[in-house]
Design a protein around this motif. Structure first.
Motif, PDB file in Angstrom:
ATOM      1  N   MET B   1     -25.052  77.432  47.501  1.00  9.82           N
ATOM      2  CA  MET B   1     -25.058  77.680  46.060  1.00  9.82           C
ATOM      3  C   MET B   1     -26.396  78.286  45.672  1.00  9.82           C
ATOM      4  O   MET B   1     -27.427  77.658  45.788  1.00  9.82           O
ATOM      5  N   LYS B   2     -26.375  79.550  45.284  1.00 11.28           N
ATOM      6  CA  LYS B   2     -27.634  80.249  45.132  1.00 11.28           C
ATOM      7  C   LYS B   2     -28.240  80.081  43.735  1.00 11.28           C
ATOM      8  O   LYS B   2     -29.373  80.400  43.520  1.00 11.28           O
ATOM      9  N   ASN B   3     -27.471  79.639  42.772  1.00 16.34           N
ATOM     10  CA  ASN B   3     -28.051  79.558  41.441  1.00 16.34           C
ATOM     11  C   ASN B   3     -27.400  78.451  40.623  1.00 16.34           C
ATOM     12  O   ASN B   3     -26.392  77.875  41.000  1.00 16.34           O
ATOM     13  N   ALA B   4     -28.025  78.222  39.475  1.00  8.66           N
ATOM     14  CA  ALA B   4     -27.550  77.147  38.623  1.00  8.66           C
ATOM     15  C   ALA B   4     -26.154  77.457  38.069  1.00  8.66           C
ATOM     16  O   ALA B   4     -25.386  76.550  37.780  1.00  8.66           O
ATOM     17  N   LEU B   7     -23.548  75.860  40.092  1.00  5.44           N
ATOM     18  CA  LEU B   7     -23.483  74.412  39.854  1.00  5.44           C
ATOM     19  C   LEU B   7     -22.774  74.117  38.539  1.00  5.44           C
ATOM     20  O   LEU B   7     -21.970  73.205  38.442  1.00  5.44           O
ATOM     21  N   GLU B   8     -23.092  74.905  37.537  1.00  3.66           N
ATOM     22  CA  GLU B   8     -22.488  74.661  36.230  1.00  3.66           C
ATOM     23  C   GLU B   8     -20.982  74.885  36.259  1.00  3.66           C
ATOM     24  O   GLU B   8     -20.222  74.125  35.663  1.00  3.66           O
ATOM     25  N   HIS B 142     -25.027  65.705  50.438  1.00  2.00           N
ATOM     26  CA  HIS B 142     -25.763  66.841  49.879  1.00  2.00           C
ATOM     27  C   HIS B 142     -25.962  66.591  48.383  1.00  2.00           C
ATOM     28  O   HIS B 142     -25.009  66.529  47.628  1.00  2.00           O
ATOM     29  N   VAL B 144     -27.939  67.480  44.750  1.00  2.00           N
ATOM     30  CA  VAL B 144     -28.728  68.427  43.961  1.00  2.00           C
ATOM     31  C   VAL B 144     -28.809  67.900  42.540  1.00  2.00           C
ATOM     32  O   VAL B 144     -27.881  67.265  42.053  1.00  2.00           O
TER      33      VAL B 144
END
Lengths: 726, 150
Positions: B1-4, B7-8, B142, B144
């Motif tokens: 996952m390269k960016n927020a 995740l969102e 994992h 984050v």
């Protein structure tokens, strides 16, 4: 439950229970074709084993640890080795073992057997995925057969199957494996027939070798080849092989043997015999309703059919599909022995000479135009060696894997990587280099005057012993600050590193590799006779593979360093023109600027890291446990070779991919974390050598962790915990 | 996952697919958990749940507004270790009032239309949780953390 079925008992609706291979064999046996007697351990037996032992849950835990999209092939191999070890170390219940051994004994008493995979998803008419799972030839005794059944089950999760997991629909909760156990027919001549030539539908193709057909199937024995008219069986052409060797049974397996001279002069099949083999394919084609790809053997002039499956095109290779290349890395013992000779006798000495030639050239004497040409030439040389590296050095790494699997099968260790203790990292060039560094650090430790002189940076004569050691080191390994990309501050930074090493006292409680000699003895006493010779040879091959995989990196690193040296010379000259930042310039721009004094390269813009300003951070990252132990410390993220020179004792080495040219600071590190995954990569090897807690295969670790973060490396569980950020 | 963003969107998908959350409150050192029907605002800054004012959770929240809420998509099978995601939201809860309440109620009822009678009854409070951060756990280990900007 139908746990095991003799070929004669398998019915038309049992395909899902017995898999493609067993299903085809049973149909041929039932119609009177000459099939060696055998049975099939069904998928129900597999399911019973994995559910009653709790194995399914354990596989699931391993399987789900990391997204396959984030895995390198080496990590898949690693995962499959760990799963294989779980199968090896999980005993079969007495109830299941009895249910299998009764029928096996009554059908095959006293016979040597082959134990082969028969996966429900392979050999279907739509696609063929031959060679993804294991088969074992020439196995004797019930214990050995039961053990091989477990290994064939484990190969449902082989690295090769993982590569094709989507096509196979691999699923921990649904997939299962059946196993064929069949009397071995030790034919004098063997081969394959394609009832229809995949390249020309009007033809059939026969390939034949002396001995068993394992040599043909794995590519170590070149076959004679006949092209036949598909309709009539008439021979259209015959290609003669260089007949030198044959695969024969030996101890509990097979091995390559030299061919007797009279055999090497005669094709393995007479024209009449090609007709018989052709007839076999025709019979099978009528039975199955489609042309077949078959394996057969001839023993005392009787023809046996060993396998039959529909001819398919196989998986379609996409242009960018790297998977066939990974499959090709599975090399046989014989193939690796030949490869080793080529690497040791030819390639490595050539590589060393190349690096030396480049190092001896005085770049300062070249004109700008000549220097530009030289940078280009060196880049070409490096590219050429990179190609050789891929073609020869990478496949050589399979020697370690081959030995590891053999070791685990013999020893059943709880740690699937115990075998690495036998591979002897101590002889690697990078370890020898680090020993020299430690020697110099020790001189500083014992000589306060020297330490003070070096710390204050005073010029003046250094003690002779130290100076000689330093010169000898630079002579042998080059200037450490000359990384793969560019050189940094030179000799001074190396002295700083030595000062840091001199003051560092590493923790005493660390992972200890097992005693080499004791382990070796324990391993070799498992065998006797010819098998012992094989084990000794395989260990030697594994050791060579281990050493070479490291040394080749050092040597190719030297060549790359020489490309950098020329590029640095170019940078220096361009800098002198004033106002030009050359630090991040690519070789092509350096060349252009050298050739054209009016060319002003633009300063490259380094992209911001994806999450530099992001509002999320990692708390716990999952990788693979590569060396046991717990290390806590400040993270030092190595993004460029120049970062190495400021490495401080007790920091955790965090990087994308650690290669041998970078590992001189490892003796200072508290632990190692690496994005690249696998257990046989340099980071893991060197961590085990120094007993440093190590986690590899952590995706995007260099973006999630910043220099200065406090992190914990859990080398038991393979996780990295970020406790506070910088 | 390269960016927020990734995740969102994972959080939005999870919050859409799951109706219930485990709410943790505490009082005088005693933790207490409940299952509550919840909804999230599209900017992920707020979570909402409904409770009558006579409940222990309401009393707990009146004394200490700090909450944790767990949302996960486990199926109670072995493959959960591979596939399930669990998200813990950490934040502060208060009863929503005025315009906030109207907006949150609309979001809440569009997700749980069958709870209209419950959520709009006189003694029922619609609670608004302002999320400080999310801890997101996948593949068992994992983890984050996503911090929400105020």
């Amino acid at each position: 439950m139908k746990l095991i079925l003799a070929f004669e008992e398998i019915r038309d609706n049992d395909r899902g229970l017995v898999g493609g291979k067993a299903f085809a064999l049973s149909r041929m046996a039932r119609t009177g074709m000459n099939v060696p007697p055998g049975l099939c351990v069904t998928t129900e037996a597999y399911n019973d084993f994995v559910s009653s032992t709790g194995l399914q849950g354990r596989i699931c835990m391993k399987w789900g640890r990391k997204r396959f999209e984030d895995m390198r092939w080496e990590e898949m191999w690693d995962l499959s080795l760990r799963i294989r070890n779980i199968f090896l170390n999980t005993p079969m219940s007495a109830q299941l073992a009895n249910a299998l051994s009764g029928p096996i004994a009554s059908t095959l008493t006293g016979k040597r057997v082959v134990v082969r995979s028969s996966a429900p998803h392979e050999d279907s008419a739509r696609a063929s995925f031959a060679g993804l799972h294991e088969s074992y030839v020439n196995i004797e005794g019930m214990d050995a057969i039961i053990e091989r059944i477990k290994l064939v089950w484990a190969s449902l999760w082989s690295d090769r199957a993982m590569l094709y997991r989507q096509e196979l629909g691999l699923d921990v909760e649904k997939s299962a494996m059946a196993v064929v156990i069949q009397e071995i027919v030790v034919g004098e001549r063997s081969g394959v027939i394609f009832g229809r030539n995949p390249n020309d539908a009007s033809q059939a193709v026969i390939e034949a070798v002396y001995g068993l057909n394992q040599g043909l199937v794995d590519g170590t024995v070149e076959p004679d080849k006949w092209i036949l008219d598909r309709k009539t069986g008439r021979i259209i052409s015959h290609f003669t092989a260089q007949r030198e060797k044959a695969m024969a049974t030996s101890h509990d397996g097979v091995s390559l043997q030299p061919l007797l001279p009279e055999a090497s002069e005669r094709p393995p099949l007479s024209p009449e015999e090609t007709g018989k083999v052709y007839g076999l394919a025709k019979t099978a084609e009528t039975l199955f309703g489609a042309p077949q790809d078959m394996e057969w053997t001839l023993r005392q002039n009787t023809l046996y059919v060993l396998q039959s499956r529909p001819i398919t095109t196989g998986p379609v290779d996409q242009k960018d599909d790297q998977r066939p290349w990974y499959l090709s890395l599975h090399r046989s013992f014989e193939n690796l022995k030949t490869l080793r000779r080529k690497i040791e006798d030819e390639l490595l000495p050539q590589m060393k000479d190349e690096a030396l030639r480049l190092a001896n050239q005085e770049l300062a004497k070249l004109s700008d135009a000549e220097l530009a040409e030289e940078i280009e030439r060196r880049t070409r040389i490096y590219d050429q060696w990179s190609g050789i590296y891929r073609e020869h050095f990478i496949p050589m790494a399979h020697g370690m894997r081959l030995f590891g699997e053999f070791y685990n099968s013999a020893m059943h260790p709880s740690d699937p990587y115990e075998f690495m203790s036998l591979l002897g990292a101590s002889e690697m060039v990078s370890i020898k280099r680090n020993r020299m560094l430690e020697g110099m650090a020790s001189m500083i430790r014992q000589d306060e005057k020297l330490a003070a002189q070096l710390t204050s940076g005073e010029s003046g004569r250094l003690p002779e012993a130290f100076d000689t050691a330093l010169e000898a080191f630079i002579d042998q390994f080059g200037d450490l600050s000359c990384g793969a990309e560019q050189c940094t501050q030179g000799r001074d930074s190396m002295i700083n590193l030595l000062l840091e090493m001199a003051t560092y006292r590493p923790p005493t409680e660390r992972f200890q590799r097992q005693d080499f000699e004791a382990l070796k003895q324990e391993f070799l006493t498992q065998f006797s006779g010819g098998k012992k010779d094989y084990a000794t040879e395989l260990l030697d091959l594994g050791q060579a593979s281990y050493r070479l995989r490291d040394d080749d990196n050092i040597y190719i690193g030297r060549i790359k360093g020489q490309v950098s040296r020329a590029a640095d010379e170019g940078r220096g000259r361009i800098e002198q023109r004033g106002g030009i930042h050359t630090k991040d310039l690519e070789a092509a721009e350096i060349i252009r600027a050298l050739e054209d004094p009016n060319f002003v390269p633009e300063r490259p813009v380094r992209p911001d890291k994806d999450n530099a300003k992001a509002n999320f951070k990692a708390r716990q990252l999952v990788g693979q446990p590569a060396c046991p132990g717990i290390a806590r410390g400040r993270a030092k993220v190595i993004l460029a070779p120049s970062d190495l020179m400021s490495f401080e004792a007790g920091e955790v080495f965090v990087c994308d991919a650690l290669d041998p040219t970078m590992t001189f600071v490892v003796p200072l590190a508290a632990g190692i974390v690496e994005r690249r995954g696998g257990m046989l990569i340099h980071g893991a090897i060197i961590a085990r050598e120094y007993g440093l807690p190590c986690v590899t295969g952590v995706p995007e670790v260099t973006s999630f962790v910043q220099t200065g973060d406090q992190i914990t490396v859990d080398g038991y569980l393979g996780i990295v915990i970020v406790s506070s950020v910088s | 996952m390269k960016n927020a963003d990734g995740l969102e969107s994972l959080l939005r998908d999870l919050f859409r697919s799951q109706g219930l959350s485990v709410l943790a409150t505490q009082r005088e050192g005693q933790p207490f958990t409940n299952l509550v029907a919840f909804a999230a605002t599209d900017d992920l800054k707020h979570l909402a749940f409904a409770t009558t004012r006579a409940t222990r959770k309401y009393a707990n929240l009146a004394a200490d507004s700090q909450v944790a809420m767990l949302v996960d998509n486990r199926r109670n099978q072995i493959s959960d270790f591979e596939n399930a995601a669990a998200v813990t939201a950490i934040g502060k809860a208060e009863e929503a009032r005025g315009e906030h309440r109207d907006r949150l109620l609309e979001i809440y009822l569009s997700k749980h239309p069958h709870l209209k009678g419950f959520a709009t009854s006189p003694n029922c409070a619609l609670m608004k949780v302002t999320v400080e951060k999310y801890d997101i756990v996948r593949r068992f280990q994992h983890v984050v953390e996503l911090r929400m900007k105020p």
